[in-house]
Write an enzyme that holds these catalytic residues in place. Structure first.
Site, PDB file in Angstrom:
ATOM      1  N   VAL A 250       0.869  -1.175   0.000  1.00 23.18           N
ATOM      2  CA  VAL A 250       0.000   0.000   0.000  1.00 23.18           C
ATOM      3  C   VAL A 250       0.902   1.220   0.000  1.00 23.18           C
ATOM      4  O   VAL A 250       2.069   1.154   0.371  1.00 23.18           O
ATOM      5  CB  VAL A 250      -0.964   0.047   1.213  1.00 23.18           C
ATOM      6  CG1 VAL A 250      -1.978  -1.083   1.145  1.00 23.18           C
ATOM      7  CG2 VAL A 250      -0.213   0.022   2.520  1.00 23.18           C
ATOM      8  N   SER A 251       0.351   2.351  -0.414  1.00 21.78           N
ATOM      9  CA  SER A 251       1.104   3.595  -0.383  1.00 21.78           C
ATOM     10  C   SER A 251       1.390   3.978   1.066  1.00 21.78           C
ATOM     11  O   SER A 251       0.797   3.439   1.991  1.00 21.78           O
ATOM     12  CB  SER A 251       0.321   4.715  -1.073  1.00 21.78           C
ATOM     13  OG  SER A 251       0.197   4.424  -2.440  1.00 21.78           O
ATOM     14  N   LEU A 252       2.281   4.915   1.238  1.00 21.63           N
ATOM     15  CA  LEU A 252       2.648   5.360   2.583  1.00 21.63           C
ATOM     16  C   LEU A 252       1.442   5.854   3.362  1.00 21.63           C
ATOM     17  O   LEU A 252       1.342   5.673   4.560  1.00 21.63           O
ATOM     18  CB  LEU A 252       3.706   6.458   2.499  1.00 21.63           C
ATOM     19  CG  LEU A 252       5.050   6.006   1.934  1.00 21.63           C
ATOM     20  CD1 LEU A 252       5.952   7.213   1.694  1.00 21.63           C
ATOM     21  CD2 LEU A 252       5.717   5.024   2.861  1.00 21.63           C
ATOM     22  N   SER A 253       0.528   6.477   2.663  1.00 24.68           N
ATOM     23  CA  SER A 253      -0.661   7.020   3.308  1.00 24.68           C
ATOM     24  C   SER A 253      -1.838   6.087   3.053  1.00 24.68           C
ATOM     25  O   SER A 253      -2.144   5.747   1.919  1.00 24.68           O
ATOM     26  CB  SER A 253      -0.964   8.402   2.732  1.00 24.68           C
ATOM     27  OG  SER A 253      -2.234   8.805   3.128  1.00 24.68           O
TER      28      SER A 253
ATOM     29  N   GLN B  90      -6.585   2.317   0.635  1.00 26.94           N
ATOM     30  CA  GLN B  90      -5.919   1.051   0.372  1.00 26.94           C
ATOM     31  C   GLN B  90      -5.884   0.234   1.661  1.00 26.94           C
ATOM     32  O   GLN B  90      -5.594   0.752   2.724  1.00 26.94           O
ATOM     33  CB  GLN B  90      -4.504   1.289  -0.150  1.00 26.94           C
ATOM     34  CG  GLN B  90      -4.495   1.976  -1.492  1.00 26.94           C
ATOM     35  CD  GLN B  90      -3.075   2.201  -1.992  1.00 26.94           C
ATOM     36  OE1 GLN B  90      -2.108   2.008  -1.280  1.00 26.94           O
ATOM     37  NE2 GLN B  90      -2.975   2.618  -3.227  1.00 26.94           N
TER      38      GLN B  90
END
Length: 111
Positions: A10-13, A18
Site C-alpha cells: 500500500v502507499s505510505l498514506s 488502500q
C-alpha cells in the site's frame, strides 16, 4: 525448495482507502505460504521488501500479488521486476492472470 510467496503493498498514506489486510487475506486464500508486506509509493524506485523477496526466492518459486500495480506503477520498473522473475524461473500470479486464464477457457468452450 520452491515456495509460494505473496506480496502486498500500500502507499505510505492509507488515506487513499488502500487496505493492506484485504490484500493479505486474498493472498492467503490464493495459497501464499509467506506474505511480504510493504508501505511504499508505487512509483518508488526502491521497494526494499520486494527486492529482498526477489533476491532470496529460489528458482521455481511463485509470487502472487493481488494486482500488477502492487508490484509497480512504472512500466519500466515493472518490466525489470518481470525480467528478474523470468531469470529466476519463477511464476507470477495476479488477478489479471486469473482473469486472462478464465477468458481463454471461456473462448475455448465457445469454439
Amino acid at each position: 525448495m520452491s515456495k509460494i510467496y505473496g506480496y502486498a503493498r500500500v502507499s505510505l498514506s492509507e488515506e487513499k482507502g488502500q487496505d493492506l489486510q484485504r490484500q493479505v487475506r486474498e493472498l492467503r486464500a490464493a495459497g501464499a505460504e509467506e506474505i511480504i508486506t510493504e508501505r511504499e509509493h508505487g512509483d518508488s524506485r526502491v521497494k526494499q521488501n520486494l527486492d529482498l523477496l526477489l533476491e532470496s526466492a529460489e528458482e521455481g518459486s511463485t509470487l502472487i500479488c493481488t494486482e500488477v500495480s502492487r508490484l509497480s506503477r512504472s512500466t519500466q520498473q515493472l518490466c525489470g521486476i518481470v525480467d528478474i522473475i523470468k531469470q529466476k524461473r519463477m511464476r507470477l500470479v495476479t488477478q489479471f492472470h486469473c482473469l486472462f486464464k478464465n477468458l481463454i477457457h471461456l473462448f475455448l468452450h465457445l469454439l
